[in-house]
Scaffold this motif. Structure first.
Motif, PDB file in Angstrom:
ATOM      1  N   LYS A   5       0.837  -1.207   0.000  1.00  0.00           N
ATOM      2  CA  LYS A   5       0.000   0.000   0.000  1.00  0.00           C
ATOM      3  C   LYS A   5       0.869   1.252   0.000  1.00  0.00           C
ATOM      4  N   LEU A   6       1.934   1.230   0.786  1.00  0.00           N
ATOM      5  CA  LEU A   6       2.834   2.383   0.816  1.00  0.00           C
ATOM      6  C   LEU A   6       3.521   2.573  -0.538  1.00  0.00           C
ATOM      7  N   ALA A   7       3.867   1.485  -1.206  1.00  0.00           N
ATOM      8  CA  ALA A   7       4.462   1.566  -2.541  1.00  0.00           C
ATOM      9  C   ALA A   7       3.466   2.158  -3.536  1.00  0.00           C
ATOM     10  N   ALA A   8       2.211   1.738  -3.450  1.00  0.00           N
ATOM     11  CA  ALA A   8       1.182   2.262  -4.343  1.00  0.00           C
ATOM     12  C   ALA A   8       0.966   3.755  -4.106  1.00  0.00           C
ATOM     13  N   GLU A  12       1.552   6.827  -6.784  1.00  0.00           N
ATOM     14  CA  GLU A  12       0.534   7.837  -7.093  1.00  0.00           C
ATOM     15  C   GLU A  12       1.112   9.244  -7.005  1.00  0.00           C
ATOM     16  N   ARG A  13       2.043   9.446  -6.094  1.00  0.00           N
ATOM     17  CA  ARG A  13       2.679  10.758  -5.935  1.00  0.00           C
ATOM     18  C   ARG A  13       3.799  10.963  -6.952  1.00  0.00           C
ATOM     19  N   GLY A  14       4.126   9.923  -7.708  1.00  0.00           N
ATOM     20  CA  GLY A  14       5.222  10.015  -8.658  1.00  0.00           C
ATOM     21  C   GLY A  14       6.584   9.837  -8.013  1.00  0.00           C
ATOM     22  N   LYS A  16       9.228   7.654  -7.428  1.00  0.00           N
ATOM     23  CA  LYS A  16       9.782   6.367  -7.878  1.00  0.00           C
ATOM     24  C   LYS A  16      10.723   5.766  -6.837  1.00  0.00           C
ATOM     25  N   ALA A  17      11.505   6.599  -6.164  1.00  0.00           N
ATOM     26  CA  ALA A  17      12.434   6.102  -5.142  1.00  0.00           C
ATOM     27  C   ALA A  17      11.658   5.511  -3.968  1.00  0.00           C
ATOM     28  N   GLY A  18      10.612   6.178  -3.538  1.00  0.00           N
ATOM     29  CA  GLY A  18       9.787   5.678  -2.446  1.00  0.00           C
ATOM     30  C   GLY A  18       9.101   4.378  -2.817  1.00  0.00           C
ATOM     31  N   GLU A  19       8.604   4.313  -4.045  1.00  0.00           N
ATOM     32  CA  GLU A  19       7.955   3.083  -4.512  1.00  0.00           C
ATOM     33  C   GLU A  19       8.954   1.928  -4.524  1.00  0.00           C
ATOM     34  N   ALA A  20      10.155   2.172  -5.056  1.00  0.00           N
ATOM     35  CA  ALA A  20      11.182   1.123  -5.105  1.00  0.00           C
ATOM     36  C   ALA A  20      11.568   0.677  -3.698  1.00  0.00           C
ATOM     37  N   TYR A  21      11.668   1.629  -2.777  1.00  0.00           N
ATOM     38  CA  TYR A  21      12.023   1.304  -1.387  1.00  0.00           C
ATOM     39  C   TYR A  21      10.985   0.362  -0.777  1.00  0.00           C
TER      40      TYR A  21
END
Length: 58
Positions: A5-8, A12-14, A16-21
């Motif tokens: 959920k945190l990755a999603a 959504e915020r764009g 990419k580093a947070g999503e990959a983390y």
């Protein structure tokens, strides 16, 4: 909340580093062996729970 959920939300915020983390966190957690009952008991005391409303003392 979980890592997927945190990755999603990061995606959504764009972010990419947070999503990959968060996807990496999920992968590492998925590879971990299950906790033993003793480990669960030790960790349970660290989990936050909402305080219960106790009746007033008489």
């Amino acid at each position: 909340m979980n890592a997927a959920k945190l990755a999603a939300e990061a995606a959504e915020r764009g972010d990419k580093a947070g999503e990959a983390y968060w996807l990496h966190v999920q992968k590492v957690v998925d590879q971990a062996p299950p906790l033993s009952p003793e480990q669960v008991a030790r960790l349970r005391v660290l989990l936050w729970t909402e305080p219960e409303d106790l009746p007033a003392a008489a």
